[in-house]
Structure formats: structure tokens, C-alpha cells
Scaffold this motif. Sequence first.
Motif, PDB file in Angstrom:
ATOM      1  N   UNK A 280       0.841  -1.201   0.000  1.00 25.09           N
ATOM      2  CA  UNK A 280       0.000   0.000   0.000  1.00 25.09           C
ATOM      3  C   UNK A 280       0.875   1.249   0.000  1.00 25.09           C
ATOM      4  N   UNK A 281       1.213   1.774  -1.189  1.00 26.51           N
ATOM      5  CA  UNK A 281       2.059   2.964  -1.234  1.00 26.51           C
ATOM      6  C   UNK A 281       1.420   4.190  -0.611  1.00 26.51           C
ATOM      7  N   UNK A 282       0.082   4.267  -0.634  1.00 27.78           N
ATOM      8  CA  UNK A 282      -0.611   5.359   0.037  1.00 27.78           C
ATOM      9  C   UNK A 282      -0.150   6.731  -0.422  1.00 27.78           C
ATOM     10  N   UNK A 283       0.208   7.583   0.559  1.00 27.07           N
ATOM     11  CA  UNK A 283       0.567   8.962   0.254  1.00 27.07           C
ATOM     12  C   UNK A 283       1.814   9.083  -0.610  1.00 27.07           C
ATOM     13  N   UNK A 284       2.664   8.065  -0.614  1.00 27.46           N
ATOM     14  CA  UNK A 284       3.855   8.109  -1.466  1.00 27.46           C
ATOM     15  C   UNK A 284       3.461   8.295  -2.932  1.00 27.46           C
ATOM     16  N   UNK A 285       2.291   7.793  -3.296  1.00 23.68           N
ATOM     17  CA  UNK A 285       1.835   7.879  -4.678  1.00 23.68           C
ATOM     18  C   UNK A 285       1.452   9.275  -5.115  1.00 23.68           C
ATOM     19  N   UNK A 286       1.299  10.188  -4.165  1.00 22.36           N
ATOM     20  CA  UNK A 286       0.978  11.568  -4.549  1.00 22.36           C
ATOM     21  C   UNK A 286       2.056  12.548  -4.062  1.00 22.36           C
ATOM     22  N   UNK A 287       3.212  12.007  -3.654  1.00 17.76           N
ATOM     23  CA  UNK A 287       4.252  12.868  -3.091  1.00 17.76           C
ATOM     24  C   UNK A 287       5.614  12.664  -3.731  1.00 17.76           C
ATOM     25  N   UNK A 288       5.657  11.970  -4.865  1.00 15.12           N
ATOM     26  CA  UNK A 288       6.945  11.637  -5.458  1.00 15.12           C
ATOM     27  C   UNK A 288       7.360  12.631  -6.541  1.00 15.12           C
ATOM     28  N   UNK A 289       8.407  13.391  -6.260  1.00 17.44           N
ATOM     29  CA  UNK A 289       8.981  14.268  -7.286  1.00 17.44           C
ATOM     30  C   UNK A 289       9.793  13.441  -8.277  1.00 17.44           C
ATOM     31  N   UNK A 290      10.389  12.362  -7.798  1.00 16.49           N
ATOM     32  CA  UNK A 290      11.182  11.494  -8.663  1.00 16.49           C
ATOM     33  C   UNK A 290      10.341  10.966  -9.819  1.00 16.49           C
ATOM     34  N   UNK A 291       9.056  10.711  -9.575  1.00 17.28           N
ATOM     35  CA  UNK A 291       8.164  10.174 -10.606  1.00 17.28           C
ATOM     36  C   UNK A 291       7.315  11.267 -11.254  1.00 17.28           C
ATOM     37  N   UNK A 292       7.618  12.511 -10.970  1.00 17.67           N
ATOM     38  CA  UNK A 292       6.830  13.607 -11.517  1.00 17.67           C
ATOM     39  C   UNK A 292       6.833  13.574 -13.050  1.00 17.67           C
ATOM     40  N   UNK A 293       5.655  13.668 -13.645  1.00 14.94           N
ATOM     41  CA  UNK A 293       5.536  13.736 -15.097  1.00 14.94           C
ATOM     42  C   UNK A 293       5.791  15.162 -15.553  1.00 14.94           C
ATOM     43  N   UNK A 294       6.708  15.341 -16.501  1.00 11.89           N
ATOM     44  CA  UNK A 294       7.002  16.678 -17.010  1.00 11.89           C
ATOM     45  C   UNK A 294       5.807  17.262 -17.760  1.00 11.89           C
ATOM     46  N   UNK A 295       5.025  16.407 -18.399  1.00  9.05           N
ATOM     47  CA  UNK A 295       3.795  16.860 -19.057  1.00  9.05           C
ATOM     48  C   UNK A 295       2.829  17.395 -18.005  1.00  9.05           C
ATOM     49  N   UNK A 296       2.689  16.665 -16.928  1.00  8.07           N
ATOM     50  CA  UNK A 296       1.799  17.063 -15.839  1.00  8.07           C
ATOM     51  C   UNK A 296       2.251  18.383 -15.223  1.00  8.07           C
ATOM     52  N   UNK A 297       3.543  18.505 -14.988  1.00  5.08           N
ATOM     53  CA  UNK A 297       4.057  19.728 -14.371  1.00  5.08           C
ATOM     54  C   UNK A 297       3.811  20.942 -15.252  1.00  5.08           C
ATOM     55  N   UNK A 298       4.044  20.797 -16.553  1.00  5.51           N
ATOM     56  CA  UNK A 298       3.828  21.919 -17.465  1.00  5.51           C
ATOM     57  C   UNK A 298       2.352  22.313 -17.507  1.00  5.51           C
ATOM     58  N   UNK A 299       1.476  21.314 -17.549  1.00  8.40           N
ATOM     59  CA  UNK A 299       0.046  21.620 -17.591  1.00  8.40           C
ATOM     60  C   UNK A 299      -0.419  22.251 -16.283  1.00  8.40           C
ATOM     61  N   UNK A 300       0.146  21.815 -15.155  1.00 14.17           N
ATOM     62  CA  UNK A 300      -0.195  22.422 -13.875  1.00 14.17           C
ATOM     63  C   UNK A 300       0.213  23.894 -13.852  1.00 14.17           C
ATOM     64  N   UNK A 301       1.410  24.156 -14.338  1.00 19.45           N
ATOM     65  CA  UNK A 301       1.877  25.545 -14.419  1.00 19.45           C
ATOM     66  C   UNK A 301       0.966  26.360 -15.342  1.00 19.45           C
ATOM     67  N   UNK A 302       0.599  25.766 -16.457  1.00 19.23           N
ATOM     68  CA  UNK A 302      -0.247  26.464 -17.426  1.00 19.23           C
ATOM     69  C   UNK A 302      -1.602  26.849 -16.837  1.00 19.23           C
ATOM     70  N   UNK A 303      -2.273  25.905 -16.160  1.00 24.07           N
ATOM     71  CA  UNK A 303      -3.612  26.225 -15.640  1.00 24.07           C
ATOM     72  C   UNK A 303      -3.542  27.280 -14.544  1.00 24.07           C
ATOM     73  N   UNK A 304      -2.440  27.279 -13.754  1.00 20.45           N
ATOM     74  CA  UNK A 304      -2.265  28.324 -12.763  1.00 20.45           C
ATOM     75  C   UNK A 304      -2.092  29.688 -13.404  1.00 20.45           C
ATOM     76  N   UNK A 305      -1.278  29.722 -14.458  1.00 25.97           N
ATOM     77  CA  UNK A 305      -1.043  30.982 -15.179  1.00 25.97           C
ATOM     78  C   UNK A 305      -2.321  31.481 -15.837  1.00 25.97           C
ATOM     79  N   UNK A 306      -3.006  30.581 -16.557  1.00 25.26           N
ATOM     80  CA  UNK A 306      -4.205  30.979 -17.304  1.00 25.26           C
ATOM     81  C   UNK A 306      -5.306  31.447 -16.365  1.00 25.26           C
ATOM     82  N   UNK A 307      -5.463  30.761 -15.233  1.00 25.29           N
ATOM     83  CA  UNK A 307      -6.485  31.155 -14.269  1.00 25.29           C
ATOM     84  C   UNK A 307      -6.208  32.550 -13.720  1.00 25.29           C
TER      85      UNK A 307
END
Length: 384
Positions: A280-307
Motif C-alpha cells: 500500500x504505497x498510500x501517500x507516497x503515490x501523490x508525493x513523489x517528485x522522482x516520478x513527476x511527469x514533465x507533461x503534468x508539471x507543465x500543464x499544472x503551471x499552465x492552468x495556474x497561469x491561465x487562471x
Amino acid sequence: MKKLLIIHGGGPTPVLNASLFGAIKAAKRFNIKNILGARNGMQGAVDEDFINLGDISSENLSNLLTTPGTAIGSSRYPMNESEYLNMVKMIEKNGISHILMNGGNGTMDTCGKLKAACDDYGLNIKIMGIPKTVDNDIAVTDHSPGYGSAARYMAQSVQELCADVKSLPIHVVVLEALGRNVGWVTAASSLAEDAGLGPDLIYLPELDFDEDKFLGDVTNLLTKKKGIVVVASEGLHKKDGSPIVEPIFKSGRATYFGDVSSHLANLVVKKLGYKARSEKPGLLGRASIQMQSQVDRQEAEDVGRIACEAVLEGESGKMVAIRRKSNDPYEIEYYLMDVEKAMMHERKVPMEYINAQGNGLNENFKKWCRPLIGVDLPKMIAFN
């Protein structure tokens, strides 16, 4: 003078701070001097506990991109109806003119209700929603920032687990995935198959869980192999809608689910007499920078900027959403949708993504999900 307040709500993600980065950068480009963060979400807003975000150094601002969680804190503070008027008065008292609310469907519900409360009071405040959730359960938008990184973590972790089990095939291993009432994170484990080693069985909460069918699926596989990997959602439920394991604790929408993986592993031991264990990885599954998707990070930045750009230009009562234009090549576009469409509406995994046996995902899901996790998973091989 414009004063911007940023509020985070609900569970953190590996890219929530990227949205904060995008919003702050945009506010600075608009020459906004007063940028506030509510310390620990709505709780901080109610308590008028603010963090000054306008004076953050460029170095610390950039560090947000590689920091999981949320640098200003979040909460699951349940707003009751009477508190909305108090919030409106707090906003007026502090001279806040613009608000960004970053979160899931619960936060979008609060966003919509706060906008309505301000309108009823006659306070002209501009409020905008920024989507965020690893669960991927916000309605209408194709997907939510936070999900791509959680999906990558799940896919690669299951891939690695499958390599281990294949190396020493002596037991059934059940891995439990986050996701509450929807199976998007659980489903992402199917991408491990692309790299050569994938799970044998996947169970989503979109389908009623049948204990006898589960045991039958495992029994059938045990006639062919000695080591089996099962991925199960924390939100699995019976035909009557009740969870297969009683929740440990419930508070409003927040549910601390029982140990589903342990329950299923124990079923294998007791009913089939075969060695089994749970993970049960639990919170590790939402706290890993090592597994961070670069696509996800860019889109997260984009929605923050656009909003931020949209709210400062006068838009209000909206949420930034993502529309998929193409899977291959991957292409999306951003647009503003009415926040009411996301208020407490859960987006579940469509039936056309689930295999005919109800214990896995098909190629339709994989085509949709692959672009979100970023670069390909590492290739793995087994000779046995």
C-alpha cells in the motif's frame, strides 16, 4: 488596488506547487504587489491567516516546481452555509479583489458557492477555479493536473513490483491504489504492460466487486503461474454499494478507507490456501517528485497561469479546463468552463475503457493515458 488571494484545498499532488508558481508569475507580470496565500487552505482564509507571496525570491519561486505537496498548505475544511457570509465580510474587510481556488470538485463547490455569496452581498469579487487532483475525478475537463504524475508513479511502481514477483514467483501480491470512488489511478497500473511487465488483475470501483469472481480469477491464474500481481482500488464496493472493507473513519467527504489490499490478500490465504501479501504505497503515490511527469508539471503551471490571467482580466465563476484534441501526437487546448459544472460532480472511468472481464483495462484507456505520464517507462525484461 488589486489584491489577490490564493487558496489551496484538498489533497496535495506532485505538481500543485507548479500551479502556484504559474499563478504567482502571472500576477507579477500584471504588476500585482499584494499576493496572499491562505495558510492551510480555507481554514487559513476563515482565520485571516495569510502568507505574503509577493516578496518570494526568484530562486524560491523556482523551487516550487520541484517541491511536492503545497508550500502554502491545504485543508479539508468543511464550509457550512453560515460561514459563507462571514467569508464575504472577511474578503471585504481585507480589501481582497481577486481569488484563485485550486483544488478538486469539493473545492470547486466552495468556489461556486463563494462566488454566489459575494454576488448576493453585492460585492464585486472576481473568483476563478484551478483544477487539481490525483484522483482525476473533476467533471468535464479531459484530465486534471496532478493525475499524470500519480499515474506515472503507479505504472512504474507496479512495473517494478511485477519484476520482483516474477523473479521469486511464490505468492499473490495485492497492491492498493488511491482514488476514492473512481479508478483512474488504479487503471494507470495497466501502462506497466507497455514496458514488458504488467499486473495480472486490476479492479476498479466503477464496477461492483464480486468476491467469488475475484477468487475465481486468481484460481484460474494459479493454474498457469505461481506469482500474481493484483492492483485494487481503495474504493472497491459490493453490489449494494457498501465498501468491501469498512472505512476506518469518515468526516464529511473525507473517507479513511479500510485496508483493501490486506483484506484481499487474506481472502487468498484463507479461501485458496495460497501465500499472499499486501502492499500500500498510500501517500507516497501523490508525493513523489522522482516520478513527476514533465507533461503534468507543465500543464499544472499552465492552468495556474491561465487562471490568474483570466481572473485579473475580469473573468469570474469559471474554472480552467483541458480539452483533448489528439492522442498521437498529444495535443490539448485550455478553455474556461462554468465552475458550476464541476461542483461535486465525479468523473468516473468510462466503461469503454474497461476490459470485457471487468478485471483490467483495454487499449482505449492506454491510448488516452499514455501521453499524461511523460517520457516512456524504462524497458524491463525477464527470461523466465
